[in-house]
Design a protein around this motif. Structure first.
Motif, PDB file in Angstrom:
ATOM      1  N   ALA A 105     -14.305  11.774 -65.175  1.00 49.21           N
ATOM      2  CA  ALA A 105     -13.412  12.853 -65.591  1.00 49.21           C
ATOM      3  C   ALA A 105     -12.724  12.543 -66.910  1.00 49.21           C
ATOM      4  CB  ALA A 105     -12.367  13.109 -64.498  1.00 49.21           C
ATOM      5  N   HIS A 106     -12.658  11.256 -67.263  1.00 49.89           N
ATOM      6  CA  HIS A 106     -11.968  10.873 -68.494  1.00 49.89           C
ATOM      7  C   HIS A 106     -12.880  10.929 -69.721  1.00 49.89           C
ATOM      8  CE1 HIS A 106      -8.409   9.371 -70.440  1.00 49.89           C
ATOM      9  NE2 HIS A 106      -9.078   8.394 -71.012  1.00 49.89           N
ATOM     10  N   GLU A 107     -14.168  11.169 -69.535  1.00 47.17           N
ATOM     11  CA  GLU A 107     -15.055  11.298 -70.682  1.00 47.17           C
ATOM     12  C   GLU A 107     -14.541  12.397 -71.606  1.00 47.17           C
ATOM     13  OE1 GLU A 107     -17.380   9.296 -71.339  1.00 47.17           O
ATOM     14  OE2 GLU A 107     -18.379   8.615 -69.507  1.00 47.17           O
ATOM     15  N   PRO A 108     -14.724  12.255 -72.914  1.00 47.66           N
ATOM     16  CA  PRO A 108     -15.485  11.206 -73.604  1.00 47.66           C
ATOM     17  C   PRO A 108     -14.652   9.982 -73.993  1.00 47.66           C
ATOM     18  CG  PRO A 108     -14.819  12.847 -75.191  1.00 47.66           C
ATOM     19  CD  PRO A 108     -14.298  13.320 -73.845  1.00 47.66           C
ATOM     20  N   TYR A 109     -13.416   9.888 -73.516  1.00 38.72           N
ATOM     21  CA  TYR A 109     -12.549   8.786 -73.922  1.00 38.72           C
ATOM     22  C   TYR A 109     -12.793   7.559 -73.043  1.00 38.72           C
ATOM     23  CZ  TYR A 109     -10.467  12.928 -75.955  1.00 38.72           C
ATOM     24  OH  TYR A 109     -10.290  14.103 -76.615  1.00 38.72           O
ATOM     25  N   PRO A 110     -12.487   6.367 -73.520  1.00 39.55           N
ATOM     26  CA  PRO A 110     -12.785   5.144 -72.767  1.00 39.55           C
ATOM     27  C   PRO A 110     -11.952   5.019 -71.493  1.00 39.55           C
ATOM     28  CG  PRO A 110     -12.409   4.677 -75.111  1.00 39.55           C
ATOM     29  CD  PRO A 110     -11.983   6.084 -74.881  1.00 39.55           C
ATOM     30  N   ALA A 111     -12.590   4.496 -70.444  1.00 40.08           N
ATOM     31  CA  ALA A 111     -11.899   4.159 -69.205  1.00 40.08           C
ATOM     32  C   ALA A 111     -12.668   3.034 -68.526  1.00 40.08           C
ATOM     33  CB  ALA A 111     -11.792   5.367 -68.280  1.00 40.08           C
ATOM     34  N   VAL A 112     -11.929   2.103 -67.924  1.00 36.61           N
ATOM     35  CA  VAL A 112     -12.548   0.949 -67.260  1.00 36.61           C
ATOM     36  C   VAL A 112     -11.882   0.721 -65.917  1.00 36.61           C
ATOM     37  CG1 VAL A 112     -13.208  -0.169 -69.425  1.00 36.61           C
ATOM     38  CG2 VAL A 112     -10.975  -0.666 -68.428  1.00 36.61           C
ATOM     39  N   ALA A 113     -12.669   0.286 -64.933  1.00 39.51           N
ATOM     40  CA  ALA A 113     -12.152  -0.120 -63.628  1.00 39.51           C
ATOM     41  C   ALA A 113     -12.137  -1.638 -63.571  1.00 39.51           C
ATOM     42  CB  ALA A 113     -13.011   0.446 -62.506  1.00 39.51           C
ATOM     43  N   LEU A 114     -11.029  -2.201 -63.078  1.00 41.67           N
ATOM     44  CA  LEU A 114     -10.819  -3.648 -63.106  1.00 41.67           C
ATOM     45  C   LEU A 114     -10.366  -4.154 -61.745  1.00 41.67           C
ATOM     46  CD1 LEU A 114      -8.650  -3.625 -66.363  1.00 41.67           C
ATOM     47  CD2 LEU A 114     -11.075  -4.211 -66.251  1.00 41.67           C
ATOM     48  N   ASP A 115     -10.646  -5.444 -61.476  1.00 41.92           N
ATOM     49  CA  ASP A 115     -10.058  -6.082 -60.316  1.00 41.92           C
ATOM     50  C   ASP A 115      -8.806  -6.838 -60.738  1.00 41.92           C
ATOM     51  OD1 ASP A 115     -10.863  -8.486 -61.474  1.00 41.92           O
ATOM     52  OD2 ASP A 115     -12.494  -8.838 -60.058  1.00 41.92           O
ATOM     53  N   GLN A 116      -8.196  -7.569 -59.821  1.00 42.42           N
ATOM     54  CA  GLN A 116      -6.937  -8.252 -60.139  1.00 42.42           C
ATOM     55  C   GLN A 116      -7.091  -9.261 -61.266  1.00 42.42           C
ATOM     56  OE1 GLN A 116      -3.872  -9.660 -57.199  1.00 42.42           O
ATOM     57  NE2 GLN A 116      -4.739 -11.670 -57.663  1.00 42.42           N
ATOM     58  N   GLY A 117      -8.272  -9.870 -61.358  1.00 48.33           N
ATOM     59  CA  GLY A 117      -8.510 -10.861 -62.403  1.00 48.33           C
ATOM     60  C   GLY A 117      -8.929 -10.276 -63.730  1.00 48.33           C
ATOM     61  N   TRP A 118      -8.840  -8.942 -63.886  1.00 48.10           N
ATOM     62  CA  TRP A 118      -9.206  -8.235 -65.106  1.00 48.10           C
ATOM     63  C   TRP A 118     -10.714  -8.255 -65.361  1.00 48.10           C
ATOM     64  CZ3 TRP A 118      -5.516  -5.851 -68.499  1.00 48.10           C
ATOM     65  CH2 TRP A 118      -4.180  -6.051 -68.136  1.00 48.10           C
ATOM     66  N   HIS A 119     -11.510  -8.400 -64.295  1.00 48.93           N
ATOM     67  CA  HIS A 119     -12.958  -8.343 -64.451  1.00 48.93           C
ATOM     68  C   HIS A 119     -13.415  -6.886 -64.368  1.00 48.93           C
ATOM     69  CE1 HIS A 119     -12.335 -12.486 -62.756  1.00 48.93           C
ATOM     70  NE2 HIS A 119     -13.017 -12.734 -63.861  1.00 48.93           N
ATOM     71  N   LEU A 120     -14.371  -6.536 -65.217  1.00 44.05           N
ATOM     72  CA  LEU A 120     -14.891  -5.174 -65.232  1.00 44.05           C
ATOM     73  C   LEU A 120     -15.652  -4.885 -63.953  1.00 44.05           C
ATOM     74  CD1 LEU A 120     -16.283  -4.423 -68.818  1.00 44.05           C
ATOM     75  CD2 LEU A 120     -14.453  -3.246 -67.625  1.00 44.05           C
ATOM     76  N   ILE A 121     -15.285  -3.806 -63.293  1.00 48.46           N
ATOM     77  CA  ILE A 121     -15.977  -3.342 -62.096  1.00 48.46           C
ATOM     78  C   ILE A 121     -16.896  -2.173 -62.437  1.00 48.46           C
ATOM     79  CG2 ILE A 121     -15.663  -2.351 -59.800  1.00 48.46           C
ATOM     80  CD1 ILE A 121     -14.819  -5.275 -60.056  1.00 48.46           C
ATOM     81  N   ASP A 122     -16.431  -1.287 -63.281  1.00 50.65           N
ATOM     82  CA  ASP A 122     -17.213  -0.120 -63.689  1.00 50.65           C
ATOM     83  C   ASP A 122     -16.612   0.419 -64.986  1.00 50.65           C
ATOM     84  OD1 ASP A 122     -19.162   1.799 -63.618  1.00 50.65           O
ATOM     85  OD2 ASP A 122     -18.581   2.634 -61.677  1.00 50.65           O
ATOM     86  N   ASP A 182      -0.733 -16.115 -58.775  1.00 57.82           N
ATOM     87  CA  ASP A 182      -2.162 -16.430 -58.800  1.00 57.82           C
ATOM     88  C   ASP A 182      -2.444 -17.527 -59.832  1.00 57.82           C
ATOM     89  OD1 ASP A 182      -4.961 -16.456 -59.231  1.00 57.82           O
ATOM     90  OD2 ASP A 182      -5.126 -14.359 -58.616  1.00 57.82           O
ATOM     91  N   PRO A 183      -2.932 -18.707 -59.416  1.00 63.95           N
ATOM     92  CA  PRO A 183      -3.180 -19.796 -60.375  1.00 63.95           C
ATOM     93  C   PRO A 183      -4.312 -19.472 -61.364  1.00 63.95           C
ATOM     94  CG  PRO A 183      -3.992 -20.389 -58.205  1.00 63.95           C
ATOM     95  CD  PRO A 183      -3.227 -19.123 -58.034  1.00 63.95           C
ATOM     96  N   GLU A 184      -5.293 -18.671 -60.944  1.00 65.00           N
ATOM     97  CA  GLU A 184      -6.375 -18.310 -61.856  1.00 65.00           C
ATOM     98  C   GLU A 184      -5.856 -17.425 -62.987  1.00 65.00           C
ATOM     99  OE1 GLU A 184      -9.753 -16.703 -59.876  1.00 65.00           O
ATOM    100  OE2 GLU A 184     -10.010 -18.434 -58.557  1.00 65.00           O
ATOM    101  N   LEU A 185      -4.944 -16.530 -62.668  1.00 63.75           N
ATOM    102  CA  LEU A 185      -4.334 -15.707 -63.707  1.00 63.75           C
ATOM    103  C   LEU A 185      -3.464 -16.557 -64.626  1.00 63.75           C
ATOM    104  CD1 LEU A 185      -3.311 -12.477 -61.747  1.00 63.75           C
ATOM    105  CD2 LEU A 185      -5.218 -12.766 -63.344  1.00 63.75           C
ATOM    106  N   ALA A 186      -2.793 -17.545 -64.067  1.00 65.70           N
ATOM    107  CA  ALA A 186      -1.988 -18.447 -64.893  1.00 65.70           C
ATOM    108  C   ALA A 186      -2.878 -19.216 -65.863  1.00 65.70           C
ATOM    109  CB  ALA A 186      -1.205 -19.412 -64.009  1.00 65.70           C
ATOM    110  N   ASP A 187      -4.039 -19.670 -65.404  1.00 68.06           N
ATOM    111  CA  ASP A 187      -4.978 -20.371 -66.287  1.00 68.06           C
ATOM    112  C   ASP A 187      -5.503 -19.432 -67.365  1.00 68.06           C
ATOM    113  OD1 ASP A 187      -4.677 -22.675 -64.823  1.00 68.06           O
ATOM    114  OD2 ASP A 187      -6.511 -22.411 -63.653  1.00 68.06           O
ATOM    115  N   LEU A 188      -5.768 -18.179 -66.987  1.00 67.25           N
ATOM    116  CA  LEU A 188      -6.239 -17.199 -67.974  1.00 67.25           C
ATOM    117  C   LEU A 188      -5.170 -16.955 -69.026  1.00 67.25           C
ATOM    118  CD1 LEU A 188      -8.376 -15.123 -68.881  1.00 67.25           C
ATOM    119  CD2 LEU A 188      -7.283 -13.471 -67.329  1.00 67.25           C
TER     120      LEU A 188
END
Length: 277
Positions: A105-122, A182-188
């Motif tokens: 629905a957000h096309e044509p503008y950018p949109a990204v789905a992320l998990d807690q670690g900021w990894h791209l899901i879609d 979250d220690p992984e987020l702290a390392d990031l």
């Protein structure tokens, strides 16, 4: 943390850690949770073992994330109550469908789905703008959107206000570390903070004339594009995976950016980073 490690850490010590992180006194937490300060003190020092309901009540008052609530339960000798369903599970079909509808629905503008670690899901098609020109290692799954954005081989060289945008991203990540522990987020955070930046990074975002939002200003060939972003989450999650999902959508901030996304002058095609099947 493994189940064995969680059981070795007294639940009282963990609860006290969350209380200190939330900057609450024992009295304040006791009043909010409707228990006596004496009983809370006994729980924190290990002199009393809280019931399952007490653990959940205290975790709720402390706004502990669902993943960490399960760890508190394990530390107290109880089974976790919040499932962590794989994203590709049939049970999450409605969730994936909702995310995809939002992205489309957000096309044509950018949109990204992320998990807690900021990894791209879609992603949607417009998100190709955020990956163009990035080094291949940064686009290898799992793609970390923060790393992709701030790395000198990623989007960073194309961000015209890198110092300003970097400062607000690091601020968001720092607050997320404080919220989740979250220690992984702290390392990031430590990794990203060491990336080079040749622009001043404001400690506080102070608006200039006419400013109402921190913009993302990107160079796209000869064009100069400006966006602001919004973040959407699920309002009533009872599953760890769902609780940690978010969708970040980028909106044009000026007429020139809106015009750049017209059908005759779109941003291109998406990169192959989506992992939702």
């Amino acid at each position: 943390m493994t189940v064995a490690e969680a059981r070795q850490r007294p639940v009282g010590r963990l609860l006290r850690g969350w209380r200190v992180r939330r900057r609450l006194s024992q009295l304040e937490l006791a009043i909010a949770a409707d228990i006596s300060t004496r009983h809370l003190s006994f729980v924190e020092t290990g002199r009393a073992m809280p019931s399952r309901d007490m653990v959940l009540r205290l975790a709720d008052q402390l706004d502990v994330p669902l993943r960490e609530r399960n760890q508190l339960l394990l530390a107290a000798g109880y089974a976790p109550v919040y499932p962590r369903t794989p994203l590709d599970s049939p049970a999450l079909d409605p969730v994936r469908a909702a995310v995809r509808r939002g992205l489309a629905a957000h096309e044509p503008y950018p949109a990204v789905a992320l998990d807690q670690g900021w990894h791209l899901i879609d992603t949607n098609h417009g998100a190709a703008l955020l990956t163009t020109g990035a080094a291949e290692p940064l686009l290898a799954p799992p793609v970390n959107m923060l790393r992709l954005t701030l790395h000198p081989a990623g989007l960073a060289p194309r961000i015209l206000n890198l110092g300003q945008w970097r400062a607000q991203l690091l601020g968001r990540l720092r607050r997320q570390v404080e919220l989740t522990g979250d220690p992984e987020l702290a390392d990031l955070y430590d990794e990203l903070r060491d990336y080079p930046c040749d622009q001043p990074e404001p400690e506080l975002a102070v608006p200039g004339p006419g400013d109402v939002l921190v913009p993302l200003r990107i160079r796209d060939g000869e064009r100069r594009l400006s966006f602001f972003s919004t973040v959407s989450t699920f309002a009533t999650p009872l599953d760890v995976t769902v609780a940690e999902l978010s969708v970040e959508s980028f909106f044009p901030l000026d007429q020139a950016t809106t015009a750049a996304f017209s059908p005759a002058d779109g941003p291109g095609t998406p990169v192959g980073t989506a992992v939702v099947g």
